[in-house]
Scaffold this active site. Sequence first.
Site, PDB file in Angstrom:
ATOM      1  N   HIS A  95      22.442  17.953  -7.643  1.00  0.00           N
ATOM      2  CA  HIS A  95      23.429  18.935  -7.178  1.00  0.00           C
ATOM      3  C   HIS A  95      23.908  19.696  -8.414  1.00  0.00           C
ATOM      4  CE1 HIS A  95      26.938  20.316  -4.664  1.00  0.00           C
ATOM      5  NE2 HIS A  95      27.370  20.579  -5.893  1.00  0.00           N
ATOM      6  N   ASN A 101      28.812  24.634 -10.869  1.00  0.00           N
ATOM      7  CA  ASN A 101      29.708  24.563 -12.023  1.00  0.00           C
ATOM      8  C   ASN A 101      29.979  23.103 -12.375  1.00  0.00           C
ATOM      9  OD1 ASN A 101      31.348  25.959 -14.017  1.00  0.00           O
ATOM     10  ND2 ASN A 101      33.097  25.097 -12.939  1.00  0.00           N
ATOM     11  N   ARG A 141      32.328  21.502 -18.341  1.00  0.00           N
ATOM     12  CA  ARG A 141      32.501  20.098 -18.707  1.00  0.00           C
ATOM     13  C   ARG A 141      31.375  19.658 -19.633  1.00  0.00           C
ATOM     14  NH1 ARG A 141      33.059  18.701 -12.504  1.00  0.00           N
ATOM     15  NH2 ARG A 141      35.116  19.575 -12.088  1.00  0.00           N
ATOM     16  N   ARG A 146      23.972  32.627 -14.161  1.00  0.00           N
ATOM     17  CA  ARG A 146      23.356  33.942 -13.968  1.00  0.00           C
ATOM     18  C   ARG A 146      23.585  34.833 -15.187  1.00  0.00           C
ATOM     19  NH1 ARG A 146      26.536  34.682  -8.414  1.00  0.00           N
ATOM     20  NH2 ARG A 146      28.082  33.841  -9.873  1.00  0.00           N
ATOM     21  N   GLY A 185      24.890  25.646  -6.105  1.00  0.00           N
ATOM     22  CA  GLY A 185      24.722  27.063  -6.418  1.00  0.00           C
ATOM     23  C   GLY A 185      23.607  27.358  -7.396  1.00  0.00           C
ATOM     24  N   GLY A 203      21.193  25.020  -8.377  1.00  0.00           N
ATOM     25  CA  GLY A 203      19.981  24.367  -7.871  1.00  0.00           C
ATOM     26  C   GLY A 203      19.283  25.156  -6.789  1.00  0.00           C
ATOM     27  N   ASN A 246      19.595  28.571  -6.383  1.00  0.00           N
ATOM     28  CA  ASN A 246      19.344  29.976  -6.702  1.00  0.00           C
ATOM     29  C   ASN A 246      18.649  30.252  -8.027  1.00  0.00           C
ATOM     30  OD1 ASN A 246      20.627  31.109  -4.313  1.00  0.00           O
ATOM     31  ND2 ASN A 246      22.536  30.348  -5.181  1.00  0.00           N
ATOM     32  N   GLU A 267      28.114  20.843   2.934  1.00  0.00           N
ATOM     33  CA  GLU A 267      29.105  19.765   2.955  1.00  0.00           C
ATOM     34  C   GLU A 267      30.076  19.914   4.125  1.00  0.00           C
ATOM     35  OE1 GLU A 267      30.301  18.602  -1.336  1.00  0.00           O
ATOM     36  OE2 GLU A 267      29.582  20.673  -1.482  1.00  0.00           O
TER      37      GLU A 267
END
Length: 399
Positions: free
Chosen positions: A206, A209, A239, A283, A330, A332, A334, A384
């Site tokens: 997953h 961000n 992180r 991106r 997001g 994974g 795109n 989810e």
Amino acid sequence: MLTDTILVINCGSSSLKFSLICPQTGETLLNGLAERLSSESAELKYSFQNNKQVTSLPAPFDHQAAIDVLVNILKQHQLVEKVSAVGHRVVHGGEKYALPTRVDEQVKQTIAELAKLAPLHNPANLIGIEACEKAFKHLPQVAIFDTAFHQSMPEKAYIYGLPYSLYQEHCIRRYGFHGTSHYFVASQAAKLVNKPIESCNFISAHLGNGCSVSAVKNGKSVDTTLGLTPVEGVMMGTRSGDVDPGIIFHLINQLGYSAEQVNHLLNKESGLLGVSQLSNDCRELETAMFEQDHAGAKLALEIFCYRIAKAIAGFTASLTELDGIIFTGGIGENSSFVREQVLTQLSLLGVEIDPDKNEATRFGKSGVITTAQSRAAWVIPTNEEWVIAEQTQQILSAE
């Protein structure tokens, strides 16, 4: 028009995401986001029947104000009577909750107590629950815990190499997060291999961000990269992921950082943003690398992809078979570039990417991205909210 729907609520400290979903089909009737809560610029955006609307929130601009506006929107579109329950995403359930749970006073108290393990998330989740209790007095409230899917991990996977008394007395252990996402994509992958989930073995990445990799053995989580908090594991948007704990003492003792400053550095200033010194947005980093030959962006993406590949390879130690690798989230879903870089480093696992399939599988599309002779890898968009709706309905049906 559907008559049996679940209102799904996902509260952040300054936001409230919502969806009205049919649990049987996953069809979404209405969805939206209230953001910048607790400020005068707070607003609520929503979509209904492909029409998008934006409305400002009244004072005191808080979660309750957002819920009250949401109730008026549901009434306006004659949807209130179609809501049968409210399902809440709750980040931390500790060891107590491994299943969806009907909310009562004891459950709320436990969520509050677990705020010590998730201080940024559980208090906001509880605020959302209490706001919905006031607004929907007649409806059952159900909590779906982000940590629940990982409660099947064995001790060898979740116990830290610390004095065991810290686990016994203070619950310091690895819990993992993104559980609803890993559960959903593993269930979808089982359909792709035409096997019951109880017979399936996957490694799921997953990537957004926040990022986590999980090993799923016979349909159950047996290991995951996130730990006591969402900082452990692979490098993420802001992180750090895994670092030598000695760095923390060096920052404090030698460089004069406070504990609060270290916490902020590891959570908000590190990862893709910290290494690239440009952005936490994958991106933007890909654009900077390809169009500007930006050295920081290139290094950040190299570290990001390498550590994901290393985590996937490492989790083969917890499996005896591997049906395939799943990409979601997001990034994974795109970034064909990130997927290619990760899988290229996993050739020892018999993975061979198909460049055309990989490039074509973006922006909500799902499918296999490897060659016919390769071990399978798929892109599976996560959902989810559907999991929360489905599990909320299941617990109410069981009652």
